[in-house]
Write a protein that holds these residues in place. Structure first.
Motif, short mmCIF file in Angstrom:
data_model
loop_
_atom_site.label_atom_id
_atom_site.label_comp_id
_atom_site.label_asym_id
_atom_site.label_seq_id
_atom_site.Cartn_x
_atom_site.Cartn_y
_atom_site.Cartn_z
N PHE A 145 0.82 -1.21 0.00
CA PHE A 145 0.00 0.00 0.00
C PHE A 145 0.86 1.27 0.00
N GLY A 146 2.00 1.22 -0.67
CA GLY A 146 2.85 2.40 -0.81
C GLY A 146 3.95 2.51 0.20
N GLY A 147 4.02 1.59 1.13
CA GLY A 147 5.09 1.62 2.13
C GLY A 147 4.89 2.71 3.16
N SER A 148 5.61 2.61 4.24
CA SER A 148 5.49 3.56 5.34
C SER A 148 6.84 4.20 5.61
N LEU A 149 6.82 5.47 5.96
CA LEU A 149 8.06 6.16 6.30
C LEU A 149 8.68 5.59 7.57
N ASP A 150 7.89 4.86 8.36
CA ASP A 150 8.42 4.24 9.58
C ASP A 150 9.61 3.34 9.28
N SER A 151 9.59 2.64 8.15
CA SER A 151 10.71 1.75 7.84
C SER A 151 11.99 2.57 7.59
N ALA A 152 11.86 3.75 7.00
CA ALA A 152 13.03 4.61 6.80
C ALA A 152 13.52 5.15 8.15
N ILE A 153 12.60 5.52 9.02
CA ILE A 153 12.94 6.04 10.34
C ILE A 153 13.64 4.96 11.16
N GLU A 154 13.14 3.74 11.10
CA GLU A 154 13.78 2.63 11.82
C GLU A 154 15.17 2.36 11.26
N GLY A 155 15.32 2.49 9.94
CA GLY A 155 16.64 2.31 9.32
C GLY A 155 17.63 3.36 9.78
N ILE A 156 17.16 4.59 9.94
CA ILE A 156 18.02 5.67 10.44
C ILE A 156 18.49 5.35 11.85
N ALA A 157 17.57 4.90 12.70
CA ALA A 157 17.94 4.54 14.08
C ALA A 157 18.98 3.42 14.08
N GLU A 158 18.82 2.45 13.20
CA GLU A 158 19.79 1.35 13.10
C GLU A 158 21.16 1.86 12.65
N GLU A 159 21.18 2.79 11.69
CA GLU A 159 22.44 3.37 11.22
C GLU A 159 23.17 4.09 12.36
N ILE A 160 22.43 4.87 13.13
CA ILE A 160 23.02 5.62 14.24
C ILE A 160 23.55 4.66 15.30
N ALA A 161 22.77 3.63 15.60
CA ALA A 161 23.20 2.64 16.60
C ALA A 161 24.44 1.90 16.12
N THR A 162 24.50 1.54 14.85
CA THR A 162 25.66 0.84 14.30
C THR A 162 26.91 1.70 14.41
N TYR A 163 26.80 2.98 14.07
CA TYR A 163 27.94 3.90 14.18
C TYR A 163 28.37 4.04 15.63
N THR A 164 27.41 4.17 16.53
CA THR A 164 27.71 4.32 17.96
C THR A 164 28.42 3.09 18.48
N LYS A 165 27.91 1.91 18.15
CA LYS A 165 28.53 0.66 18.62
C LYS A 165 29.95 0.50 18.09
N ALA A 166 30.18 0.98 16.89
CA ALA A 166 31.52 0.86 16.28
C ALA A 166 32.53 1.81 16.92
N ASN A 167 32.05 2.90 17.49
CA ASN A 167 32.96 3.93 18.01
C ASN A 167 33.04 4.01 19.54
N PHE A 168 32.09 3.41 20.20
CA PHE A 168 32.08 3.40 21.67
C PHE A 168 31.82 1.97 22.13
N LYS A 169 32.84 1.36 22.69
CA LYS A 169 32.73 -0.04 23.12
C LYS A 169 32.14 -0.09 24.51
N VAL A 170 31.28 -1.08 24.72
CA VAL A 170 30.69 -1.31 26.03
C VAL A 170 31.73 -1.96 26.93
N ASN A 171 31.89 -1.43 28.12
CA ASN A 171 32.87 -1.97 29.06
C ASN A 171 32.41 -3.31 29.59
#
Length: 171
Positions: A145-171
């Protein structure tokens, strides 16, 4: 026998086409504006909203915050705290035309929706010094039905989380 094989191939093609229609077609990317100065071991993160430069529906913002929170605190193992602050704001929001995406099936860029989020990484142990900056962008071009912008928003959150995980390691 040929008829049975042809039916199986037709069924596979139908399932693949239906999957493409239901899933939707989107893309995400991250642009590093200022790389993180050094990769630190960090236990605690804080997510903070900054004033956006565009109008964002509360439901879209809630979807983004929930996905980012889940990615960082549930999946990556960070704790909520004040070592590093991820200060975000929406720079651009275009929902596009769901009807146009549905009518064209995602061919070309007709009806495409997109959003861009800026994130500042702030080290609170060094007098709130900005130590990095990225932009994450997501698009939606088709879907059920044309897709939802929510999937793009969720993808953005995943991109930010991936960058954060790559640059700040959990102790």
């Amino acid at each position: 026998i040929k008829e049975i094989i042809m039916r199986k191939h037709l069924n596979i093609i139908c399932v693949l086409a239906l999957t493409f229609i239901l899933v939707g077609c989107g893309a995400t990317k991250t642009m590093v504006l200022e790389p993180v100065e050094r990769q630190d071991i960090v236990k605690k993160l804080r997510i903070e909203k900054d004033k956006s430069t565009t109008i964002v529906e509360p439901s879209v913002e809630k979807c983004f915050e929930e996905k980012l929170h889940d990615q960082l605190f549930k999946d990556a193992g960070f704790q909520e705290g004040n070592d590093i602050t991820l200060k975000y704001r929406f720079l651009q929001m275009n929902e596009g035309s769901r009807f146009a995406r549905w009518m064209t099936g995602g061919i070309g860029n007709c009806g495409e929706g997109s959003s861009t989020v800026e994130v500042l990484f702030i080290d609170n142990s060094r007098n709130a010094k900005e130590i990095g900056k990225i932009n994450a962008q997501g698009t939606i071009g088709s879907g059920f039905f044309g897709g939802s912008l929510d999937s793009a928003i969720e993808g953005i959150a995943e991109e930010i989380a991936t960058y954060t995980k790559a640059n700040f390691k959990v102790n």
